[in-house]
Design an enzyme around this catalytic site. Sequence first.
Site, mmCIF file in Angstrom:
data_model
loop_
_atom_site.group_PDB
_atom_site.id
_atom_site.type_symbol
_atom_site.label_atom_id
_atom_site.label_comp_id
_atom_site.label_asym_id
_atom_site.label_seq_id
_atom_site.Cartn_x
_atom_site.Cartn_y
_atom_site.Cartn_z
ATOM 1 N N TYR A 72 0.838 -1.210 0.000
ATOM 2 C CA TYR A 72 0.000 0.000 0.000
ATOM 3 C C TYR A 72 0.872 1.260 0.000
ATOM 4 O O TYR A 72 0.642 2.190 -0.752
ATOM 5 C CB TYR A 72 -0.922 -0.012 1.227
ATOM 6 N N PHE A 124 -6.977 19.988 -24.194
ATOM 7 C CA PHE A 124 -7.611 18.670 -24.304
ATOM 8 C C PHE A 124 -8.965 18.717 -23.600
ATOM 9 O O PHE A 124 -9.139 19.449 -22.619
ATOM 10 C CB PHE A 124 -6.709 17.613 -23.671
ATOM 11 N N ASP A 125 -9.928 17.927 -24.089
ATOM 12 C CA ASP A 125 -11.303 18.082 -23.576
ATOM 13 C C ASP A 125 -11.465 17.785 -22.088
ATOM 14 O O ASP A 125 -12.305 18.402 -21.442
ATOM 15 C CB ASP A 125 -12.340 17.324 -24.424
ATOM 16 N N ASP A 216 1.076 19.484 -21.054
ATOM 17 C CA ASP A 216 0.235 18.287 -21.111
ATOM 18 C C ASP A 216 0.978 17.337 -22.059
ATOM 19 O O ASP A 216 1.008 17.536 -23.263
ATOM 20 C CB ASP A 216 -1.156 18.667 -21.634
ATOM 21 N N LYS A 259 -0.774 6.848 -23.717
ATOM 22 C CA LYS A 259 -0.255 7.156 -25.052
ATOM 23 C C LYS A 259 1.231 6.777 -25.097
ATOM 24 O O LYS A 259 1.556 5.609 -25.185
ATOM 25 C CB LYS A 259 -0.487 8.631 -25.395
HETATM 26 C C1 LIG Z 1 -5.643 11.265 -23.410
HETATM 27 C C2 LIG Z 1 -5.302 12.616 -23.015
HETATM 28 C C3 LIG Z 1 -5.689 13.135 -21.771
HETATM 29 C C4 LIG Z 1 -6.558 12.360 -20.811
HETATM 30 O O1 LIG Z 1 -5.978 11.173 -20.434
HETATM 31 P P1 LIG Z 1 -6.755 9.823 -20.069
HETATM 32 O O2 LIG Z 1 -5.675 8.887 -19.729
HETATM 33 O O3 LIG Z 1 -7.559 9.427 -21.260
HETATM 34 O O4 LIG Z 1 -7.639 10.131 -18.900
HETATM 35 C C5 LIG Z 1 -5.290 14.423 -21.453
HETATM 36 N N1 LIG Z 1 -4.564 15.171 -22.310
HETATM 37 C C6 LIG Z 1 -4.171 14.708 -23.515
HETATM 38 C C7 LIG Z 1 -3.355 15.565 -24.428
HETATM 39 C C8 LIG Z 1 -4.533 13.425 -23.907
HETATM 40 O O5 LIG Z 1 -4.170 12.977 -25.115
#
Ligand SMILES: *Cc1c(COP(=O)(O)O)cnc(C)c1O
Length: 471
Positions: A72, A124-125, A216, A259
């Site tokens: 943990y 990013f959304d 990001d 990614k």
């Molecule tokens: C995918 C992504 C996110 C969010 O990440 P998740 O792992 O899907 O929650 C944030 N910013 C960028 C640029 C991304 O490509």
Amino acid sequence: MRFMTAEPFRIKMVERVKKTTKAERQQWLKEARYNAFQMKAENVYIDCITDSGTSAMSSEQWSALMLGDESYAGSKSFYKLEESVQDIFGMQFVQPTHQGRAADYIMARIYAKPGKYAIGNMHFDTFRGNAEVIGALAVDYVDDIGKDTASPPHPFKGNIDLKKMEKLISEKGAENISVVIITVTCNNNGGQPVSMQNIREVSALAKKHNIPVVIDAARLAENAYFIKQREEGYENKTIKEITREMFSYCETATMSSKKDGLVNIGGLFVTRNDEVLKVAQQLAIVHEGFITYGGLAGRDLEALAVGLQEGVDEQYLEYRINQVKYLGDRLKEKGVPIIEPTGGHGVYVDGRRFFPHIPQSEFPSQRLVVALYEEAGVRAVEIGACAFGAKDPLTGEDIFPEVEVMRIAVSRRVYTNSHMDVIANALGEIYQKREQYRGMKLVYEGPITSLRHFTAGFELFPQTNAVTIEV
Ligand SMILES: *Cc1c(COP(=O)(O)O)cnc(C)c1O
């Protein structure tokens, strides 16, 4: 070396994918109300809906899973991950999270402020959603050339427009801008890279006004590879030297490790500011888990520690970027209009140039997603009027986004160039008979407009002259 252009790996295990008939696919489309997110993955032949969490892990990663320390607190696996992250980011403090959006959430809680601006190239959304909940104003300041899907090739279409940034600072005052977020690569306009020069200049401008900079970094390795290929002075640097310089210009970075981390789940919040770290850790404990696992299993931390290093391997990156380029080149040969040059993680087909007779109010890119699945069982995704459409809060009228594309995301180490040929051939045939297609009507959307694409339902306007192609 000249002949060694194939994948820098061989295949040890395979996963069967199903070929289906056009009649079956038409039925499934109808059941899904023509929304790719509502389809069953088992009915998809080649899945290009996202590059997120879909990578194939290496034998080294699979064996690392067995070393997962599930303690943990103070797990051995955390310290391995920490070392791997420090090595690539050149920053000291690491908080894992269960996904990128959790790191976005923590970042938004720290850096987004009610009524203040958050400048980005293209946010990013999930950050945008988090910022909106907080009441911050997220503005997209990507260079104009990056917004125009028909613009001529440019090496760095993800760059932030410094003039727009300066103008906002002078008009609103630096105290009303709480953060600048640089997304590398810029996902929403084609996985387009940001140059080192732009990161450096944005950072210098922000620093002059005491505005913190966040990167990001979901696709940090792909961005670094483009810098090496395209930016003067970087051709002889290693990818890690480039990533470390990129992060030297920011205070904090977030990353979806689904990614370039080459794993199926996970995220990172990385910072050099120990005050920021303390807040991030508190938020992580409330929302994610204890600070040394952050909502992940020890084995996930192990796989990520290895995956990050594989992601910055130059031979891997050469294969990766060239596979995406291969698909783009095949499409261009067939006249299919795409964003050029191809970016890091997929090919973006211009919906308006593909179907010039379908107005944006009738979802040309979504129509193309449906056509591609119908003809070839290939699932892509719309980034356009459905995903990024909005409603004017005063008049209730539709506002359409500048970018109107179908993204064909290419998963990492998953498909071969033969799969890319299937996609290119199918789109080439659809392009030949593009005049027969008509648009679509949105018949259902959920209450949150910015998330409507996940659950939206559509109807097709009837096609003028249906022709069957056997695939
Ligand atoms: C995918 C992504 C996110 C969010 O990440 P998740 O792992 O899907 O929650 C944030 N910013 C960028 C640029 C991304 O490509």
